[in-house]
Motif scaffolding. Structure first.
Motif, PDB file in Angstrom:
ATOM      1  N   UNK A 133      15.427   0.580 -59.368  1.00  0.00           N
ATOM      2  CA  UNK A 133      15.909   1.607 -60.295  1.00  0.00           C
ATOM      3  C   UNK A 133      15.397   1.345 -61.706  1.00  0.00           C
ATOM      4  N   UNK A 134      15.566   0.115 -62.197  1.00  0.00           N
ATOM      5  CA  UNK A 134      15.146  -0.188 -63.560  1.00  0.00           C
ATOM      6  C   UNK A 134      13.631  -0.292 -63.682  1.00  0.00           C
ATOM      7  N   UNK A 135      12.939  -0.662 -62.597  1.00  0.00           N
ATOM      8  CA  UNK A 135      11.492  -0.704 -62.635  1.00  0.00           C
ATOM      9  C   UNK A 135      10.876   0.676 -62.738  1.00  0.00           C
ATOM     10  N   UNK A 136      11.574   1.691 -62.217  1.00  0.00           N
ATOM     11  CA  UNK A 136      11.063   3.057 -62.245  1.00  0.00           C
ATOM     12  C   UNK A 136      11.742   3.928 -63.298  1.00  0.00           C
ATOM     13  N   UNK A 137      12.789   3.404 -63.920  1.00  0.00           N
ATOM     14  CA  UNK A 137      13.476   4.121 -65.005  1.00  0.00           C
ATOM     15  C   UNK A 137      13.662   3.160 -66.180  1.00  0.00           C
ATOM     16  N   UNK A 138      12.572   2.803 -66.867  1.00  0.00           N
ATOM     17  CA  UNK A 138      12.667   1.806 -67.938  1.00  0.00           C
ATOM     18  C   UNK A 138      13.560   2.224 -69.099  1.00  0.00           C
TER      19      UNK A 138
ATOM     20  N   UNK B 214      11.749  10.284 -54.620  1.00  0.00           N
ATOM     21  CA  UNK B 214      12.601   9.722 -55.679  1.00  0.00           C
ATOM     22  C   UNK B 214      14.047  10.197 -55.526  1.00  0.00           C
ATOM     23  N   UNK B 215      14.242  11.423 -55.066  1.00  0.00           N
ATOM     24  CA  UNK B 215      15.598  11.903 -54.833  1.00  0.00           C
ATOM     25  C   UNK B 215      16.309  11.085 -53.771  1.00  0.00           C
ATOM     26  N   UNK B 216      15.604  10.785 -52.682  1.00  0.00           N
ATOM     27  CA  UNK B 216      16.192   9.979 -51.612  1.00  0.00           C
ATOM     28  C   UNK B 216      16.491   8.565 -52.106  1.00  0.00           C
ATOM     29  N   UNK B 217      15.547   7.957 -52.831  1.00  0.00           N
ATOM     30  CA  UNK B 217      15.727   6.571 -53.276  1.00  0.00           C
ATOM     31  C   UNK B 217      16.893   6.445 -54.248  1.00  0.00           C
ATOM     32  N   UNK B 218      16.934   7.306 -55.258  1.00  0.00           N
ATOM     33  CA  UNK B 218      18.028   7.217 -56.230  1.00  0.00           C
ATOM     34  C   UNK B 218      19.356   7.631 -55.604  1.00  0.00           C
ATOM     35  N   UNK B 219      19.330   8.582 -54.681  1.00  0.00           N
ATOM     36  CA  UNK B 219      20.549   8.930 -53.960  1.00  0.00           C
ATOM     37  C   UNK B 219      21.025   7.783 -53.093  1.00  0.00           C
ATOM     38  N   UNK B 220      20.078   7.132 -52.421  1.00  0.00           N
ATOM     39  CA  UNK B 220      20.422   5.970 -51.590  1.00  0.00           C
ATOM     40  C   UNK B 220      21.042   4.872 -52.440  1.00  0.00           C
ATOM     41  N   UNK B 221      20.461   4.624 -53.616  1.00  0.00           N
ATOM     42  CA  UNK B 221      21.019   3.609 -54.514  1.00  0.00           C
ATOM     43  C   UNK B 221      22.447   3.960 -54.910  1.00  0.00           C
TER      44      UNK B 221
ATOM     45  N   UNK C 144       6.649   0.294 -57.434  1.00  0.00           N
ATOM     46  CA  UNK C 144       6.546   1.596 -58.079  1.00  0.00           C
ATOM     47  C   UNK C 144       6.669   2.704 -57.036  1.00  0.00           C
ATOM     48  N   UNK C 145       7.642   3.594 -57.240  1.00  0.00           N
ATOM     49  CA  UNK C 145       7.883   4.671 -56.294  1.00  0.00           C
ATOM     50  C   UNK C 145       6.835   5.775 -56.445  1.00  0.00           C
ATOM     51  N   UNK C 146       6.522   6.473 -55.366  1.00  0.00           N
ATOM     52  CA  UNK C 146       5.644   7.656 -55.464  1.00  0.00           C
ATOM     53  C   UNK C 146       6.269   8.701 -56.381  1.00  0.00           C
ATOM     54  N   UNK C 147       5.421   9.525 -56.968  1.00  0.00           N
ATOM     55  CA  UNK C 147       5.914  10.529 -57.912  1.00  0.00           C
ATOM     56  C   UNK C 147       6.566  11.721 -57.224  1.00  0.00           C
TER      57      UNK C 147
ATOM     58  N   UNK D 103      20.582  11.713 -61.441  1.00  0.00           N
ATOM     59  CA  UNK D 103      19.138  11.473 -61.344  1.00  0.00           C
ATOM     60  C   UNK D 103      18.614  11.893 -59.982  1.00  0.00           C
ATOM     61  N   UNK D 104      19.355  11.539 -58.934  1.00  0.00           N
ATOM     62  CA  UNK D 104      18.925  11.897 -57.583  1.00  0.00           C
ATOM     63  C   UNK D 104      18.877  13.408 -57.407  1.00  0.00           C
ATOM     64  N   UNK D 105      19.900  14.093 -57.881  1.00  0.00           N
ATOM     65  CA  UNK D 105      19.959  15.552 -57.742  1.00  0.00           C
ATOM     66  C   UNK D 105      18.881  16.216 -58.594  1.00  0.00           C
ATOM     67  N   UNK D 106      18.599  15.639 -59.775  1.00  0.00           N
ATOM     68  CA  UNK D 106      17.580  16.220 -60.648  1.00  0.00           C
ATOM     69  C   UNK D 106      16.199  16.162 -60.008  1.00  0.00           C
ATOM     70  N   UNK D 107      15.922  15.087 -59.282  1.00  0.00           N
ATOM     71  CA  UNK D 107      14.619  14.980 -58.612  1.00  0.00           C
ATOM     72  C   UNK D 107      14.517  15.984 -57.467  1.00  0.00           C
ATOM     73  N   UNK D 108      15.522  16.029 -56.619  1.00  0.00           N
ATOM     74  CA  UNK D 108      15.545  16.991 -55.514  1.00  0.00           C
ATOM     75  C   UNK D 108      16.982  17.075 -55.018  1.00  0.00           C
ATOM     76  N   UNK D 109      17.609  18.226 -55.194  1.00  0.00           N
ATOM     77  CA  UNK D 109      19.038  18.364 -54.899  1.00  0.00           C
ATOM     78  C   UNK D 109      19.368  18.035 -53.449  1.00  0.00           C
TER      79      UNK D 109
END
Length: 273
Positions: A139-144, A205-212, A197-200, A81-87
């Protein structure tokens, strides 16, 4: 041994109240993950209080299965998911999560040198619980549409961690019901954080999901069963003298359990997908 922990009871009460609010908006996945985490750690309280004898093998398998499931889940459900948003930013997020996790763990050990009102083990578990809950909620709040496999794998270590902590508290003459604080911490933080809610922007989103992903990978590696002198596993051994032979045997169980934990996630993913 002290009376029932007020902090633990209060945390359980707060989780119950927040669960009622989460139910009104249909956050059933978060509720399930939150209460599985609570039940897993809470179950460790009576087991740690009453279980006698050598249970080192059980701790190895508990930690191993959980760590293997966490590594696999983070790698499969969050890293892509992180890579898909921004590698690039996703990769930096993974690195940031690993480094922040290491820094937090190291600073937490430094706190052991100070006279704090809260037991060091409980403080570390609480910090783990609230930080994990925070990230699970975001994660679950932004990826229901994300399935519950990731969340359940992440909180799977709460059972063996609660058991080991309860054994340690009982041996030190303290009431293990204080573990209800970290047990409820995952759910409390997750339900509150799910409102964020994360910014679009893909980079954000790449940083946040990568951080997670990085944080959860660090936590998973932290719970890998280490069959070394001075480890949690060594503390549960009932042998006297040189324990190297028994620790060598337990290392085989550590490898098998972590592998099976990862395979279990793969099988569940194949069945669900």
């Amino acid at each position: 041994m002290s009376r029932f922990s007020l902090a633990g009871g209060a945390a359980a009460g707060i989780l119950t109240l927040l669960s009622g609010l989460a139910a009104t908006v249909g956050a059933w996945k978060l509720l399930g993950i939150s209460w599985v985490a609570f039940a897993a750690m809470a179950l460790g309280i009576p087991l740690g209080r009453h279980t006698l004898g050598d249970r080192s093998w059980a701790l190895v398998w508990g930690y191993g299965l959980a760590a293997g499931a966490m590594v696999t889940s983070a790698a499969v459900f969050l890293v892509p998911q992180a890579i898909a948003h921004d590698a690039n930013f996703g990769g930096f997020g993974v690195a940031l999560g690993l480094l922040v996790g290491f820094a937090g763990h190291t600073v937490g050990h430094r706190l052991a040198h100070y006279d704090l009102p809260l037991d060091r083990t409980v403080a570390e578990l609480s910090a783990h619980a609230f930080s994990a809950g925070l990230i699970i909620g975001i994660v679950y709040g932004n990826m229901p549409d994300l399935g519950p496999i990731l969340g359940l794998a992440i909180v799977s270590h709460k059972g063996p961690a609660g058991y080991a902590a309860a054994r340690r508290l009982v041996s030190n003459g303290r009431d293990p019901t204080v573990l209800l604080l970290p047990a409820a911490g995952v759910g409390i933080a997750a339900i509150v954080a799910s409102l964020i809610q994360l910014p679009a922007a893909p980079a954000v989103r790449g940083v946040v999901f990568g951080f997670a992903a990085g944080i959860f990978l660090h936590v998973a590696m932290d719970f890998l069963p280490r069959c070394e002198i001075g480890s949690d596993v060594h503390e549960l051994l009932t042998v006297t003298g040189d324990a190297h032979d028994l620790l060598d045997q337990l290392r085989v169980h550590a490898v098998l359990s972590t592998g099976l934990g990862g395979i279990a996630v793969f099988i569940v993913w194949v069945v669900v997908a």
